[in-house]
Design a protein around this motif. Structure first.
Motif, PDB file in Angstrom:
ATOM      1  N   ASN A   6      40.571  51.436  36.848  1.00 48.28           N
ATOM      2  CA  ASN A   6      39.761  50.799  37.888  1.00 48.28           C
ATOM      3  C   ASN A   6      40.254  51.158  39.290  1.00 48.28           C
ATOM      4  OD1 ASN A   6      37.382  49.337  37.580  1.00 48.28           O
ATOM      5  ND2 ASN A   6      38.416  47.598  36.635  1.00 48.28           N
ATOM      6  N   HIS A  55      38.004  53.200  41.527  1.00 46.54           N
ATOM      7  CA  HIS A  55      36.942  52.523  42.270  1.00 46.54           C
ATOM      8  C   HIS A  55      37.514  51.788  43.478  1.00 46.54           C
ATOM      9  CE1 HIS A  55      35.665  52.531  37.863  1.00 46.54           C
ATOM     10  NE2 HIS A  55      35.108  53.571  38.435  1.00 46.54           N
ATOM     11  N   ALA A 115      36.226  41.034  50.023  1.00 43.81           N
ATOM     12  CA  ALA A 115      36.397  39.872  49.158  1.00 43.81           C
ATOM     13  C   ALA A 115      35.486  40.065  47.957  1.00 43.81           C
ATOM     14  CB  ALA A 115      36.031  38.593  49.907  1.00 43.81           C
ATOM     15  N   LEU A 143      33.289  38.190  45.515  1.00 41.53           N
ATOM     16  CA  LEU A 143      32.636  36.889  45.371  1.00 41.53           C
ATOM     17  C   LEU A 143      32.283  36.655  43.897  1.00 41.53           C
ATOM     18  CD1 LEU A 143      30.139  37.107  48.389  1.00 41.53           C
ATOM     19  CD2 LEU A 143      32.524  36.330  48.396  1.00 41.53           C
ATOM     20  N   PHE A 155      34.293  50.299  29.340  1.00 40.64           N
ATOM     21  CA  PHE A 155      34.801  50.419  30.714  1.00 40.64           C
ATOM     22  C   PHE A 155      33.819  51.251  31.531  1.00 40.64           C
ATOM     23  CE2 PHE A 155      37.330  52.674  33.938  1.00 40.64           C
ATOM     24  CZ  PHE A 155      37.947  51.605  34.560  1.00 40.64           C
ATOM     25  N   ALA A 156      33.365  50.673  32.628  1.00 36.79           N
ATOM     26  CA  ALA A 156      32.377  51.368  33.463  1.00 36.79           C
ATOM     27  C   ALA A 156      33.065  52.300  34.443  1.00 36.79           C
ATOM     28  CB  ALA A 156      31.547  50.344  34.232  1.00 36.79           C
ATOM     29  N   GLN A 187      24.367  35.985  46.604  1.00 34.54           N
ATOM     30  CA  GLN A 187      25.418  36.009  47.623  1.00 34.54           C
ATOM     31  C   GLN A 187      25.964  37.429  47.687  1.00 34.54           C
ATOM     32  OE1 GLN A 187      28.805  33.552  46.644  1.00 34.54           O
ATOM     33  NE2 GLN A 187      29.030  34.392  44.584  1.00 34.54           N
ATOM     34  N   ALA A 243      30.923  50.083  39.830  1.00 31.58           N
ATOM     35  CA  ALA A 243      31.699  50.238  38.594  1.00 31.58           C
ATOM     36  C   ALA A 243      32.807  49.188  38.536  1.00 31.58           C
ATOM     37  CB  ALA A 243      32.277  51.649  38.510  1.00 31.58           C
ATOM     38  N   LEU A 244      33.472  48.977  39.666  1.00 29.28           N
ATOM     39  CA  LEU A 244      34.526  47.951  39.704  1.00 29.28           C
ATOM     40  C   LEU A 244      33.948  46.578  39.374  1.00 29.28           C
ATOM     41  CD1 LEU A 244      37.412  46.938  40.419  1.00 29.28           C
ATOM     42  CD2 LEU A 244      36.608  46.697  42.784  1.00 29.28           C
ATOM     43  N   LEU A 245      32.834  46.235  40.009  1.00 32.70           N
ATOM     44  CA  LEU A 245      32.258  44.897  39.806  1.00 32.70           C
ATOM     45  C   LEU A 245      31.814  44.699  38.354  1.00 32.70           C
ATOM     46  CD1 LEU A 245      30.150  44.429  43.097  1.00 32.70           C
ATOM     47  CD2 LEU A 245      32.474  43.630  42.611  1.00 32.70           C
ATOM     48  N   ASN A 301      33.129  46.050  35.761  1.00 40.25           N
ATOM     49  CA  ASN A 301      34.345  45.821  34.967  1.00 40.25           C
ATOM     50  C   ASN A 301      34.927  44.429  35.207  1.00 40.25           C
ATOM     51  OD1 ASN A 301      34.279  48.340  33.709  1.00 40.25           O
ATOM     52  ND2 ASN A 301      35.287  49.327  35.457  1.00 40.25           N
ATOM     53  N   LEU A 302      34.885  43.980  36.454  1.00 41.58           N
ATOM     54  CA  LEU A 302      35.371  42.622  36.747  1.00 41.58           C
ATOM     55  C   LEU A 302      34.502  41.582  36.049  1.00 41.58           C
ATOM     56  CD1 LEU A 302      36.255  42.800  40.574  1.00 41.58           C
ATOM     57  CD2 LEU A 302      37.852  42.786  38.645  1.00 41.58           C
ATOM     58  N   GLN A 344      35.557  41.432  32.441  1.00 43.10           N
ATOM     59  CA  GLN A 344      36.902  40.892  32.248  1.00 43.10           C
ATOM     60  C   GLN A 344      36.970  39.402  32.582  1.00 43.10           C
ATOM     61  OE1 GLN A 344      39.702  42.844  34.782  1.00 43.10           O
ATOM     62  NE2 GLN A 344      41.427  41.592  34.105  1.00 43.10           N
ATOM     63  N   HIS A 345      36.283  39.010  33.621  1.00 38.48           N
ATOM     64  CA  HIS A 345      36.377  37.625  34.098  1.00 38.48           C
ATOM     65  C   HIS A 345      35.192  36.776  33.641  1.00 38.48           C
ATOM     66  CE1 HIS A 345      39.791  38.278  36.956  1.00 38.48           C
ATOM     67  NE2 HIS A 345      39.325  39.509  36.955  1.00 38.48           N
ATOM     68  N   ALA A 361      32.183  36.884  34.664  1.00 37.08           N
ATOM     69  CA  ALA A 361      31.701  36.425  35.969  1.00 37.08           C
ATOM     70  C   ALA A 361      30.513  37.273  36.393  1.00 37.08           C
ATOM     71  CB  ALA A 361      32.818  36.541  37.003  1.00 37.08           C
ATOM     72  N   ARG A 362      29.903  36.886  37.475  1.00 29.57           N
ATOM     73  CA  ARG A 362      28.844  37.691  38.098  1.00 29.57           C
ATOM     74  C   ARG A 362      29.300  37.913  39.534  1.00 29.57           C
ATOM     75  NH1 ARG A 362      23.028  34.983  38.502  1.00 29.57           N
ATOM     76  NH2 ARG A 362      22.771  35.520  36.304  1.00 29.57           N
ATOM     77  N   THR A 363      29.981  39.023  39.739  1.00 29.73           N
ATOM     78  CA  THR A 363      30.639  39.236  41.028  1.00 29.73           C
ATOM     79  C   THR A 363      29.762  40.037  41.991  1.00 29.73           C
ATOM     80  OG1 THR A 363      31.716  41.225  40.186  1.00 29.73           O
ATOM     81  CG2 THR A 363      32.967  39.178  40.048  1.00 29.73           C
ATOM     82  N   SER A 364      30.061  39.868  43.244  1.00 29.92           N
ATOM     83  CA  SER A 364      29.486  40.721  44.285  1.00 29.92           C
ATOM     84  C   SER A 364      30.567  40.864  45.349  1.00 29.92           C
ATOM     85  CB  SER A 364      28.199  40.103  44.844  1.00 29.92           C
ATOM     86  OG  SER A 364      28.437  38.783  45.274  1.00 29.92           O
ATOM     87  N   ILE A 365      30.279  41.627  46.388  1.00 24.73           N
ATOM     88  CA  ILE A 365      31.318  41.830  47.396  1.00 24.73           C
ATOM     89  C   ILE A 365      30.883  41.306  48.751  1.00 24.73           C
ATOM     90  CG2 ILE A 365      32.388  43.890  46.392  1.00 24.73           C
ATOM     91  CD1 ILE A 365      30.836  45.235  48.970  1.00 24.73           C
TER      92      ILE A 365
END
Lengths: 241, 241
Positions: free
Chosen positions: A208, A211, A233, A235, B127-128, B172, B217-219, B221-222, B225-226, B228-232
């Motif tokens: 990762n 990225h 950050a 989110l 893994f993306a 968000q 790709a990072l999001l 994978n996050l 793993q978590h 979650a539904r992540t954004s930045i």
């Protein structure tokens, strides 16, 4: 008497703890990112050895850390000498310097915790982008390939060097921590947690890092365009920010 | 009588405005990202044409948008037919489908505003990562190379498709908008601003899309793993969040 004994014991324990306390080396510690991290780690109470190719520059950089951070324990040494004294090594070299560094240093890094903060940036007419490294899709993967027994963790890649150096301004943003060894990730995340304003985000696999390194190029370009000092950050993770 | 005339005039103006209003095509509009964007754009009052290789699937997807969004104006058509009717085209195809699509569609896209939301992801054991595209370092740069006269803007690359589809949950995060035409970036940023919860960040040059695509790709994978539904979010820009 009981009090005096207790006091003596306490002093002895403190001294032992002090001597036993593991040191952290910052290879390439005279550059902005390395210097900034050395300051922040010293502020967090870590005993830091600033490494440089030139030992006199390393000593001068360590003196600058001690001058900026009251009570800092910080020394300077040639890069390989610094590595030899630490079980935890921050790699803060320019990306292009990594292959040559490993030609010399790889055997001495075996088994250590390597905190890789390198972003292999290149600039084309002021525009930052990632430059491909030989045989790896990220600096972190290159580090792991060159020192297979090391516990390599990618961290602090998106934290601006000038923000790390500037102890007067609070840091902000997330540090995505990547590595294939979960315990090593946890150890580095705890270190991140000692730096006020930064939050560690468990980034899972070391791959990762490719990225995460790209994010730095984006932030550098945004900084130039917006005359800003940006960070990121993530989110949507729990607990909510 | 004056009132009646005024009312008639108003109706006529409304009708004219309605007919004159430019449409926006979403090529690949039956996938999760395309469908989600179609819903959000229709919610924002845009007249949307959902495109698909199969016109009956496009019509069904458009009906789903109309059903999810009260008052939506949304139609369906085969991809090239959808493109022909719109000056603004959202490209929401899978990365691997882009070269073949341009073999057919490039002449019809000349001069249009192309909003590229493609992220060329590949998965290796869950893994993306970013898969290299032929002759370009990002999907957006490939689009521009294939349609040199188009105004290509990269946007919505880090906005999760499932979040776009889910009209019940507020969005968000930041949408980094990249493109070599500043007016086109501004136009797309205004479109982003119509979607509640999203903030457009001017990302400058189109080549920055390569870094933005890596973030996805990072999001992804996050998220895995978590759970979650992540954004930045980009921190440090003015005005402060």
């Amino acid at each position: 008497m009981a009090n005096a004994v207790a006091a003596d014991t306490s002093v002895a324990l403190e001294r032992d703890a002090c001597y036993a306390r593991p040191m952290i080396a910052v290879v390439g510690g005279t550059g902005p990112l390395g210097s900034g991290l050395a300051r922040r780690l010293a502020t967090a109470g870590e005993h830091v050895i600033v490494g440089s190719r030139d030992s006199s520059r390393a000593v001068a950089a360590a003196a600058a850390v001690c001058s900026a951070v009251p009570g800092a324990r910080c020394e300077g040494a040639e890069n390989l000498a610094a590595v030899a004294r630490a079980d935890r090594v921050v790699l803060a070299l320019p990306g292009m310097a990594l292959p040559e560094f490993f030609d010399r240093a790889a055997p001495r890094l075996a088994g250590k915790l390597l905190i890789d903060v390198v972003v292999p940036l290149a600039f084309e007419q002021g525009f930052a982008t990632i430059v491909p490294l030989p045989g790896a899709r990220s600096a972190s993967e290159l580090v792991q390939a060159r020192v297979p027994t090391a516990r390599v963790v990618s961290a602090f890649k998106n934290t601006p060097a000038d923000a790390l150096l500037d102890l007067e301004t609070p840091l902000q943003g997330d540090v995505v921590v990547c590595g294939d060894d979960a315990a090593a990730r946890a150890e580095v995340s705890a270190l991140v947690g000692k730096v006020p304003g930064l939050r560690a985000v468990d980034g899972g696999r070391l791959a990762n890092a490719r990225h995460v390194e790209a994010i730095t190029a984006l932030l550098v370009n945004l900084n130039r365009q917006h005359r800003a000092r940006t960070s990121i950050a993530i989110l949507g993770l729990e607990p909510a920010r």
